[in-house]
Design a protein around this motif. Structure first.
Motif, mmCIF file in Angstrom:
data_model
loop_
_atom_site.group_PDB
_atom_site.id
_atom_site.type_symbol
_atom_site.label_atom_id
_atom_site.label_comp_id
_atom_site.label_asym_id
_atom_site.label_seq_id
_atom_site.Cartn_x
_atom_site.Cartn_y
_atom_site.Cartn_z
ATOM 1 N N ARG A 66 0.868 -1.177 0.000
ATOM 2 C CA ARG A 66 0.000 0.000 0.000
ATOM 3 C C ARG A 66 0.905 1.227 0.000
ATOM 4 N N ILE A 67 0.709 2.089 -0.968
ATOM 5 C CA ILE A 67 1.532 3.276 -1.142
ATOM 6 C C ILE A 67 0.810 4.482 -0.553
ATOM 7 N N TYR A 68 1.528 5.257 0.267
ATOM 8 C CA TYR A 68 1.008 6.488 0.856
ATOM 9 C C TYR A 68 1.843 7.662 0.334
ATOM 10 N N GLU A 69 1.154 8.698 -0.094
ATOM 11 C CA GLU A 69 1.853 9.910 -0.519
ATOM 12 C C GLU A 69 1.272 11.105 0.213
ATOM 13 N N PRO A 70 2.144 11.932 0.792
ATOM 14 C CA PRO A 70 1.663 13.123 1.498
ATOM 15 C C PRO A 70 1.195 14.184 0.509
ATOM 16 N N ALA A 71 0.566 15.201 1.036
ATOM 17 C CA ALA A 71 0.145 16.326 0.193
ATOM 18 C C ALA A 71 1.404 17.098 -0.200
ATOM 19 N N GLY A 72 1.928 16.806 -1.355
ATOM 20 C CA GLY A 72 3.150 17.458 -1.800
ATOM 21 C C GLY A 72 4.382 16.741 -1.293
ATOM 22 N N ARG A 73 4.857 15.780 -2.065
ATOM 23 C CA ARG A 73 6.051 15.045 -1.666
ATOM 24 C C ARG A 73 7.238 15.997 -1.576
ATOM 25 N N ALA A 74 7.963 15.947 -0.466
ATOM 26 C CA ALA A 74 8.988 16.939 -0.186
ATOM 27 C C ALA A 74 10.401 16.484 -0.526
ATOM 28 N N ASP A 75 10.571 15.229 -0.893
ATOM 29 C CA ASP A 75 11.940 14.739 -1.124
ATOM 30 C C ASP A 75 11.856 13.443 -1.918
ATOM 31 N N ASP A 76 13.027 12.974 -2.390
ATOM 32 C CA ASP A 76 13.037 11.791 -3.250
ATOM 33 C C ASP A 76 13.400 10.509 -2.511
ATOM 34 N N ALA A 77 13.352 10.532 -1.173
ATOM 35 C CA ALA A 77 13.553 9.303 -0.398
ATOM 36 C C ALA A 77 12.223 8.570 -0.275
ATOM 37 N N VAL A 78 12.290 7.300 0.151
ATOM 38 C CA VAL A 78 11.083 6.500 0.335
ATOM 39 C C VAL A 78 11.238 5.657 1.599
ATOM 40 N N LEU A 79 10.145 5.526 2.333
ATOM 41 C CA LEU A 79 10.123 4.724 3.545
ATOM 42 C C LEU A 79 9.327 3.448 3.308
ATOM 43 N N PHE A 80 9.740 2.380 3.968
ATOM 44 C CA PHE A 80 8.989 1.119 3.960
ATOM 45 C C PHE A 80 8.619 0.799 5.395
ATOM 46 N N TYR A 81 7.317 0.548 5.635
ATOM 47 C CA TYR A 81 6.862 0.251 6.986
ATOM 48 C C TYR A 81 6.333 -1.181 7.061
ATOM 49 N N ILE A 82 6.788 -1.894 8.115
ATOM 50 C CA ILE A 82 6.335 -3.274 8.348
ATOM 51 C C ILE A 82 5.640 -3.307 9.700
ATOM 52 N N ARG A 83 4.393 -3.703 9.696
ATOM 53 C CA ARG A 83 3.566 -3.676 10.908
ATOM 54 C C ARG A 83 3.961 -4.776 11.897
ATOM 55 N N GLY A 84 3.578 -4.559 13.145
ATOM 56 C CA GLY A 84 3.710 -5.590 14.156
ATOM 57 C C GLY A 84 2.484 -6.496 14.176
ATOM 58 N N GLY A 85 2.472 -7.414 15.146
ATOM 59 C CA GLY A 85 1.368 -8.360 15.259
ATOM 60 C C GLY A 85 1.832 -9.796 15.387
ATOM 61 N N GLY A 86 3.103 -9.978 15.708
ATOM 62 C CA GLY A 86 3.597 -11.328 15.960
ATOM 63 C C GLY A 86 3.573 -12.252 14.761
ATOM 64 N N PHE A 87 3.544 -11.689 13.545
ATOM 65 C CA PHE A 87 3.465 -12.449 12.289
ATOM 66 C C PHE A 87 2.107 -13.140 12.117
ATOM 67 N N VAL A 88 1.189 -12.970 13.077
ATOM 68 C CA VAL A 88 -0.059 -13.736 13.102
ATOM 69 C C VAL A 88 -1.282 -12.844 12.919
ATOM 70 N N ILE A 89 -1.271 -11.670 13.542
ATOM 71 C CA ILE A 89 -2.403 -10.758 13.490
ATOM 72 C C ILE A 89 -1.950 -9.435 12.880
ATOM 73 N N GLY A 90 -2.923 -8.598 12.533
ATOM 74 C CA GLY A 90 -2.603 -7.318 11.910
ATOM 75 C C GLY A 90 -2.903 -7.344 10.425
ATOM 76 N N SER A 91 -2.976 -6.161 9.834
ATOM 77 C CA SER A 91 -3.336 -6.030 8.429
ATOM 78 C C SER A 91 -2.952 -4.636 7.961
ATOM 79 N N LEU A 92 -3.121 -4.386 6.685
ATOM 80 C CA LEU A 92 -2.929 -3.029 6.190
ATOM 81 C C LEU A 92 -3.903 -2.075 6.878
ATOM 82 N N HIS A 93 -5.085 -2.569 7.204
ATOM 83 C CA HIS A 93 -6.082 -1.752 7.890
ATOM 84 C C HIS A 93 -5.652 -1.403 9.313
ATOM 85 N N SER A 94 -5.086 -2.348 10.027
ATOM 86 C CA SER A 94 -4.790 -2.143 11.448
ATOM 87 C C SER A 94 -3.776 -1.030 11.679
#
Length: 315
Positions: A66-94
């Motif tokens: 799932r790609i998130y873009e702020p209102a007006g990208r300010a730089d050419d770097a990119v972040l990757f986020y990995i959620r917690g949940g013990g590998f068992v629970i959690g979702s893009l929604h959570s």
């Protein structure tokens, strides 16, 4: 040790929505309850942040992102986020509003890596899904509408089990000659699963029984818990990794993992900032609207991520 302001209320709210013995429930029920934390602790998505779901492929493996873009990208770097949940629970929604807020505060595009979860998809499945998501995204930035982003300015972020995968993905990228990462920013990483095969100490919002259950789901074969890509603190190589910002929480049984990881990075010449958050419980990212110290913690985290990426945060 004492709770920081607002954290006791946060713990009570979570325990009311997600009972301490929830890990004994059927897995599908656990997942529904965990996603329900977004209603128990509602946090709106910042204005102007856009998101879209995509799939990418790397070496024949397809991954969801799932790609998130702020209102007006300010730089050419990119972040990757990995959620917690013990590998068992959690979702893009959570973790939706959390990742959106990270994009808003840093002014950077953020990619949430999705993955098949254990026990249906045990080790190394979630890791390989995330590695495919990382590599597939960086190889296809223009096609994903992320033209202008520098693929060598990627920072990995995550909390709890997601922090485990951020650490391990850094190692995998080094070991496989993969992407050159700019940094890693991890909150409450769990980096030694052998401690939890037979239970362990209880802490607020993270019990020994819960950790034992997650370990069994992710590592159905006992020996897997000793694998370097599961428990990096056991024999992992810590040279050649990207600069790091590591957060340990004072009232978290995993604080020792964060401390050891930071020390090993430092010993092996990797620039690292270690922060021990006083009065905080395990991965307190959801507490930022009910606890001022938690809000300040998350603001510091976003600023550190932006610094690793090479820019400052928005006011």
């Amino acid at each position: 040790m004492a709770y920081a302001d607002g954290i006791e209320k946060f713990v009570e709210t979570v325990n009311n929505a997600l009972p301490p013995d929830f890990y004994t429930y059927p897995v599908e029920q656990q997942r529904v309850l965990y996603d329900g934390l977004t209603e128990a602790l509602p946090i709106p998505v910042p204005d102007g942040v856009r998101h879209r779901d995509e799939t990418v492929t790397h070496q024949g493996r397809t991954a969801r992102i799932r790609i998130y873009e702020p209102a007006g990208r300010a730089d050419d770097a990119v972040l990757f986020y990995i959620r917690g949940g013990g590998f068992v629970i959690g979702s893009l929604h959570s973790h939706h509003s959390l990742v959106a807020e990270l994009a808003d505060r840093t002014g950077l595009a953020v990619v949430a890596l999705d993955f098949g979860m254990a026990p249906e998809n045990p080790f190394p499945g979630p890791l390989e899904d995330c590695y495919a998501g990382l590599c597939g995204t960086l190889a296809n930035l223009s096609a994903l509408g992320l033209g202008g982003i520098d693929p060598q300015r990627a920072v990995l972020c995550g909390e709890s089990s997601g922090a485990n995968m951020a650490v391990v993905l850094s190692m995998m990228a080094r070991d496989r000659g993969g992407p050159r990462l700019r940094g890693q920013a991890v909150i409450s990483p769990v980096l030694d699963f052998t401690r939890w095969r037979h239970g362990g100490e209880d802490a607020p919002l993270l019990s020994g029984g819960e950790m034992e259950f997650y370990t069994a789901c992710y590592c159905p074969e006992a020996a897997q818990a000793e694998h370097t890509y599961v428990s990096p603190l056991l024999g992992g190589a810590f040279d050649g990794l990207p600069p790091a910002y590591v957060v340990g929480c004072e009232m978290d049984s995993l604080c020792v993992d964060a401390e050891k990881y930071a020390a090993l990075l430092r010993e092996n010449g990797t620039p690292v900032t270690y922060v021990r958050e006083k009065g905080m419980v395990h991965a307190p990212v959801r507490a930022r609207r009910v606890s001022e110290p938690a809000a300040e913690f998350f603001a510091r985290y976003c600023a550190a991520v932006a610094e690793l990426a090479g820019r400052g945060t928005r006011p």
